[in-house]
Design an enzyme around this catalytic site. Structure first.
Site, mmCIF file in Angstrom:
data_model
loop_
_atom_site.group_PDB
_atom_site.id
_atom_site.type_symbol
_atom_site.label_atom_id
_atom_site.label_comp_id
_atom_site.label_asym_id
_atom_site.label_seq_id
_atom_site.Cartn_x
_atom_site.Cartn_y
_atom_site.Cartn_z
ATOM 1 N N HIS A 267 -1.033 6.013 -0.540
ATOM 2 C CA HIS A 267 -1.246 4.810 -0.151
ATOM 3 C C HIS A 267 -2.321 4.152 -0.704
ATOM 4 O O HIS A 267 -2.318 3.148 -1.470
ATOM 5 C CB HIS A 267 -1.313 4.411 1.519
ATOM 6 C CG HIS A 267 -0.199 4.810 2.248
ATOM 7 N ND1 HIS A 267 1.038 4.556 2.043
ATOM 8 C CD2 HIS A 267 -0.170 5.797 3.165
ATOM 9 C CE1 HIS A 267 1.904 5.121 2.633
ATOM 10 N NE2 HIS A 267 1.278 5.904 3.632
ATOM 11 N N ASP A 318 8.562 7.594 1.745
ATOM 12 C CA ASP A 318 7.604 7.857 2.914
ATOM 13 C C ASP A 318 8.428 7.629 3.973
ATOM 14 O O ASP A 318 9.079 8.631 4.687
ATOM 15 C CB ASP A 318 6.385 6.571 3.079
ATOM 16 C CG ASP A 318 5.648 6.957 4.247
ATOM 17 O OD1 ASP A 318 5.607 7.625 4.732
ATOM 18 O OD2 ASP A 318 4.491 5.850 4.176
#
Length: 448
Positions: A267, A318
């Protein structure tokens, strides 16, 4: 030694699209790349469309696939989404996790993914009691990837606290080994094998006490294993870290030896200029997960700035809001366009590199992600005649694939020279939608 030949109508060779390429494959590797072949050699397997190196999904939580659709009701934030996620996590057993992950990894194969990095922290039974095999859940994931026909890097994750100075909450007890030393002892029981790499992960700076970060980093360094960490996904985490330690999460990781060329921050969304310099200067990678970052309203990370600073980029699906690495690739560019109101931050070639070679490198598969002699024979073919991809001239096939194609356009996936997806169908799991439906239904049945 048996040699298999694949004839590629169009091949992405890293810098350009080449028509009429023959790949010779033996013992799971590409042994020769022959260009200028106007027609398929006798006996060759013909792959029509654009063939690219296999896609690497560098960040996955397989069980999140069961959340698709259910978390789109109502409003909220990452933190309210997390409560729903915990409910799914509480229902999983080694058997149900295997069934779900097998179907999820088969979905990945259908999307052209040949390797997955599974960020794995569901270690123990509910309540925290270890299974008779302390790695039963991790082994279920490894077996699932093998049956689905893709490679896996199991990123065994240290998850020890609910926040700075807080013990695990009732949802998190099955994630925790108690201490980093106990985590390392259990993780050391996992063994690499064909198609399997074992890596490590720090869940986040809030989930591993600062004094124990170096234990995880040293475990990975001793094995030259990939080390991943969720980093600055939420501003609340940054604020809590500043209150607890007087620094950003990136600085905390740097001070405890976590950053480096074998480390990937996942991220990397809410960073300071100093954070970007620390990550780039240390060669720490960045795994962007745009479809999750937008689904959870996390924000847009400074991917372009990170890459300019020296941080290699990779991509992950993810939470599996969708499983489509082509969508992740173009989303990184399109999100940056929204953030800056300018176009053209990455070429199609650069985005393909993030989805292939750099993604594999982040997972410890340095021999994958390229169509060249000596590389692993992992590749995928994208149709150029669907309603999304028909029209442009072949020399623009890479641009078409990245900016218009979807996972639905994948026609073939080959892993280690073996045809895992042929003509859009999985060769080992004939009905992947049914497998997904049954596996997810089983979880809801367990909840009554």
């Amino acid at each position: 030694m048996r040699v298999t030949t694949y004839w590629l109508e169009h091949a992405w060779l890293g810098s350009h699209v080449e028509p009429g390429v023959a790949l010779e494959v033996s013992d799971g590797r590409i042994t020769a790349v022959r260009t200028g072949t106007g027609a398929p050699p006798p006996g060759a397997a013909v792959l029509r469309g654009l063939t690219v190196p296999g896609l690497a999904n560098a960040h996955s939580h397989a069980f999140h696939r069961a959340l698709r659709g259910t978390v789109q009701v109502g409003s909220g934030t990452f933190w309210t989404w997390r409560e729903v996620m915990y409910q799914v996590a509480s229902r999983l057993t080694p058997d149900t996790y295997h069934a779900l992950a097998r179907a999820v990894y088969a979905e990945m194969a259908l999307a052209g993914i040949t390797a997955v990095g599974e960020f794995h922290y569901l270690h123990h039974a509910p309540g925290g009691t270890p299974y008779a095999d302390p790695n039963a859940m991790g082994e279920a994931l490894i077996a699932a990837a093998g049956e689905a026909g893709i490679r896996i890097t199991l990123l065994d994750t240290a998850y020890l606290s609910a926040g700075f100075g807080q013990p695990p909450n009732r949802h998190q007890t099955r994630f925790s080994d108690g201490t980093a030393e106990a985590w390392a002892e259990r993780a050391s029981l996992l063994k690499e094998r064909d198609g399997v790499r074992i890596g490590a992960a720090v869940h986040s700076v809030r989930a591993v006490p600062a004094a124990q970060l170096s234990t995880v980093a040293e475990w990975a360094a001793a094995r030259r294993a990939p080390l991943h960490v969720h980093l600055s996904e939420q501003t609340a985490e940054n604020e809590a870290c500043l209150a607890a330690h007087g620094c950003t999460p990136t600085r905390l990781l740097a001070d405890h030896g976590v950053l480096g060329a074998h480390t990937t921050g996942v991220h990397n969304t809410h960073l300071t200029d100093e954070d970007i310099a620390l990550l780039g200067g240390s060669g720490t990678g960045t795994c962007m997960c745009p479809t999750t970052e937008r689904d959870l309203a996390d924000g847009i990370g400074p991917a372009a700035d990170l890459q300019r600073a020296g941080s290699p980029l990779s991509l992950g699906s993810d939470s599996h809001a969708v499983i489509d690495l082509l969508e992740e690739a173009r989303a990184m560019e399109l999100d940056e366009r929204l953030r800056t109101r300018t176009r053209g931050h990455w070429t199609a070639a650069a985005l393909l590199r993030a989805a292939t070679a750099d993604g594999h490198a982040a997972l410890g598969w340095a021999g994958a992600g390229r169509l060249e002699a000596g590389a692993l024979a992992d590749f995928t073919t994208i149709a150029l005649d669907s309603v999304r991809t028909a029209g442009p001239v072949p020399r623009l096939a890479a641009e078409t694939a990245v900016f218009a194609a979807s996972a639905a356009d994948v026609r073939h996936t080959v892993v280690g020279g073996r045809h895992v997806v042929r003509d859009g169908a999985h060769t080992g799991i004939p009905d992947v939608p049914r497998a997904l439906t049954d596996a997810i239904a089983a979880l809801h049945d367990r909840n009554g």
